[in-house]
Design an enzyme around this catalytic site. Structure first.
Site, short mmCIF file in Angstrom:
data_model
loop_
_atom_site.label_atom_id
_atom_site.label_comp_id
_atom_site.label_asym_id
_atom_site.label_seq_id
_atom_site.Cartn_x
_atom_site.Cartn_y
_atom_site.Cartn_z
N LYS A 107 0.87 -1.18 0.00
CA LYS A 107 0.00 0.00 0.00
C LYS A 107 0.91 1.23 0.00
O LYS A 107 1.66 1.46 0.95
CB LYS A 107 -0.91 0.03 1.22
CG LYS A 107 -1.82 1.26 1.24
CD LYS A 107 -2.41 1.49 2.60
CE LYS A 107 -3.11 2.83 2.67
NZ LYS A 107 -2.19 3.98 2.50
N SER B 192 2.63 5.55 12.57
CA SER B 192 2.16 6.02 13.87
C SER B 192 1.66 4.87 14.72
O SER B 192 1.27 3.80 14.23
CB SER B 192 1.04 7.05 13.69
OG SER B 192 -0.15 6.41 13.23
N ARG B 193 1.62 5.13 16.03
CA ARG B 193 1.11 4.10 16.94
C ARG B 193 -0.36 3.82 16.69
O ARG B 193 -0.78 2.65 16.67
CB ARG B 193 1.33 4.52 18.40
CG ARG B 193 1.02 3.38 19.37
CD ARG B 193 1.04 3.82 20.84
NE ARG B 193 2.29 4.41 21.24
CZ ARG B 193 2.64 4.59 22.52
NH1 ARG B 193 1.82 4.21 23.49
NH2 ARG B 193 3.79 5.17 22.83
N GLY C 220 -0.68 1.69 13.57
CA GLY C 220 -0.14 0.35 13.81
C GLY C 220 -1.06 -0.49 14.68
O GLY C 220 -1.28 -1.68 14.41
N GLU D 9 6.48 -1.07 13.35
CA GLU D 9 7.34 -0.11 14.05
C GLU D 9 6.50 1.14 14.26
O GLU D 9 6.02 1.73 13.29
CB GLU D 9 8.58 0.20 13.23
CG GLU D 9 9.49 1.21 13.90
CD GLU D 9 10.49 1.80 12.94
OE1 GLU D 9 10.67 3.04 12.96
OE2 GLU D 9 11.07 1.04 12.14
N CYS E 298 12.88 7.84 12.94
CA CYS E 298 12.30 7.06 14.03
C CYS E 298 13.28 6.89 15.17
O CYS E 298 12.87 6.51 16.27
CB CYS E 298 11.82 5.71 13.52
SG CYS E 298 12.95 4.91 12.39
N GLU F 246 5.89 10.70 21.87
CA GLU F 246 6.79 11.02 20.77
C GLU F 246 6.36 12.34 20.12
O GLU F 246 5.18 12.55 19.85
CB GLU F 246 6.76 9.91 19.72
CG GLU F 246 7.68 10.15 18.54
CD GLU F 246 7.59 9.04 17.50
OE1 GLU F 246 8.60 8.75 16.85
OE2 GLU F 246 6.48 8.47 17.33
#
Length: 542
Positions: free
Chosen positions: A199, A257-258, A261, A280, A317, A408
């Protein structure tokens, strides 16, 4: 296994034209969904050509084609897969000028940085080509039969690792090449023998299409099944979830991003057959400045720290977002120099306007928390995606009491935590979530306490650095780019380095299988020359 000659230029050279199309099993397909364009990160101007989002039918077609290609692709001689990866690398090199020009527009990254990223991407592909020809990735083991063993005979048992199946890969925003269409996730999955459905990231659609040209030309060159590679365009909450939940997909590679994810993790876990998601997601990469190091080189550490903090507008990152040190005159010397550097920072263009907006929100949140002092702000650049440097400090008491300070900030912003003593510095480390990296700066007299910290840092991070800076991830055999949650979703793996191939393999044991039916890697004659462990003894070749 011996190495094979690297291929020359492809007989099917990659195209450089941009059509706004997806690639599904060798065909260019224009989506039927909403129109979207990449944006010039510096000016905010929309770029041609327009693209259209694909839909569920496109996902199903790409994933079905990947499944159809799987058995043929996985059964290729590893040398042939290695040559396929080498050809992709050659094709990328041929596209360097076009890739750098387009990625520069879409991300605002410098042309020098992007040219280096092309080299890193081709280097990753060639690294995995060398892994394939070396052969230890099979993990081959043989426990020969012992029919006379008592009280029970031992059967003949052999083991190798096999590819999982088709893999979904999500392009990352901050590395439009090295973590995107042909980044480490795709390279390691293809090396493992897994077809890949990518993607593309919305921020660099043209760059993604060019990279897809490089793969498609290599697929044609090596006469592989067209479903070995597809490129889809679509939004994450719909097409992305459709991709992860398609029953043909057997693993996922993601950098982002969290929130995104975790959405993919939930979707993958809710499938009738759950699958692994190697995501990640989030890291603030703590840096510990030990007292002896500060006393001897506070100003030099400040210069190096701010360079690492603002590198690439802080959009790595591994950006060192958190510094922890014992308060006192030496820390003040460090902060004084760091203030001057940050005050003089001219700012930089971030990857996209929406990322710049997110960075502004995150820094406003952190800077407004109780106890936080803003020490320096860099200039606001004239850009549609401004990245303004920010340096803040807070006492460890406030940091320990406020989880919001551990979030973050994806950009050139750093927070310095002032600890009362080494005991409180250690308390701060205990309170942190999982990280990609943890860094310690020491002098000789710091080593006894640093030795006591090392086990804690091992539990918190995938890579522990001494007397360096975390930005810059070497692509090699010993690198770990991963870490405990939420840095990644699975701390047992790495997304950079040769061990990344292991994410897309699983072991299979063959018990008393007739020799004629055994895979080559575990046959007695070892036709591939694979390193193996035979009856517990490691043999480099047979």
């Amino acid at each position: 296994m011996s190495s094979t000659p690297a291929p020359g230029p492809s007989a099917h050279p990659p195209a450089t034209d941009l059509t706004g199309a997806m690639f599904i099993a060798g065909e260019r397909i224009t989506g039927a969904g909403a129109e979207i364009r990449s944006v010039d990160a510096r000016t905010g101007q929309e770029l041609d050509p327009p693209y259209r989002y694909g839909g569920t039918a496109d996902v199903r077609r790409a994933c079905r084609a990947a499944e159809d290609a799987f058995d043929t692709f996985r059964d290729l001689h590893p040398w042939r897969r290695a040559r396929f990866l080498e050809t992709i690398a050659c094709n990328l090199t041929a596209l360097t000028d076009a890739l750098v020009d387009r990625a520069h527009q879409e991300t605002g990254l410098s042309t020098d940085r992007l040219a280096g990223e092309v080299e890193r991407t081709t280097g990753q592909l060639r690294l995995f080509a060398s892994v394939l020809t070396e052969g230890s990735w099979y993990g081959a083991r043989i426990d020969p039969a012992q029919p006379d063993r008592t009280p029970q005979p031992r059967p003949d048992i052999r083991q190798q690792r096999i590819p999982l199946g088709p893999v979904a890969v999500f392009g990352a925003s901050n590395f439009p090449l090295a973590f995107s269409v042909l980044g480490g996730d795709t390279a390691s999955a293809l090396a493992a023998g897994c077809p890949v459905v990518v993607k593309a990231h919305d921020a660099h659609l043209g760059t993604s299409e060019l990279a897809a040209h490089a793969v498609q030309a290599a697929v044609a060159e090596h006469q592989l099944p067209p479903g070995v590679f597809s490129l889809l365009i679509g939004d994450g909450p719909t097409l992305g979830i459709d991709l992860v939940t398609d029953p043909h997909i057997q693993a996922v590679g993601f950098t982002g991003s969290r929130n995104a994810g975790l959405a993919l993790l939930r979707a993958a876990a809710a499938r009738p057959q759950p699958i692994p998601v190697h995501a990640e997601m989030s890291s603030i990469n703590p840096v510990v400045l030990m007292p002896g190091a500060l006393a001897r080189r506070a100003e030099g550490l400040a210069e190096a720290y701010t360079t690492s903090l603002t590198l690439g507008a802080g959009q790595f990152c591994t950006n060192p977002g958190l510094v922890i040190a014992v308060d006192g005159p030496d820390l003040e010397r460090f902060l004084s120099r760091a203030r001057r550097v940050v005050d003089g920072y001219a700012g930089a263009t971030m990857l996209a306007p929406r990322l710049a907006m997110s960075y502004r929100r995150e820094t406003e949140t952190v800077s407004s928390r109780p106890g936080v002092e803003v020490l320096a702000r860099g200039a606001e650049p004239r850009s549609a995606s401004p990245g303004r440097a920010l340096l803040m400090s807070v006492h460890a008491d406030d940091f320990l009491a406020d989880p919001e300070l551990r979030r973050e900030m994806f950009g050139p912003a750093g927070l310095v935590v002032r600890a009362r003593d080494l005991a409180q510095l250690t308390d701060v480390l205990h309170r942190l979530e999982g990280q990609l990296t943890a860094t310690v700066h020491t002098a000789d007299d710091d080593l006894p306490h640093a030795r006591r910290l090392l086990p804690l840092l091992e539990r918190r991070a995938g890579r522990v650095l001494f007397d360096g800076w975390p930005t810059g991830v070497e692509v090699g055999h010993a690198m770990v780019h991963g870490g405990p949650y939420p840095a990644t979703s699975d701390s047992r793996t790495t997304s950079v380095g040769s061990r990344a191939i292991e994410r897309f393999l699983r072991p299979v044991a063959y018990q008393n299988v007739p020799h004629a039916l055994l895979p080559p890697s575990v046959r007695d004659d070892n036709p591939y020359g694979v390193p193996r462990r035979v009856d517990g003894n490691l043999r480099s070749t047979d």
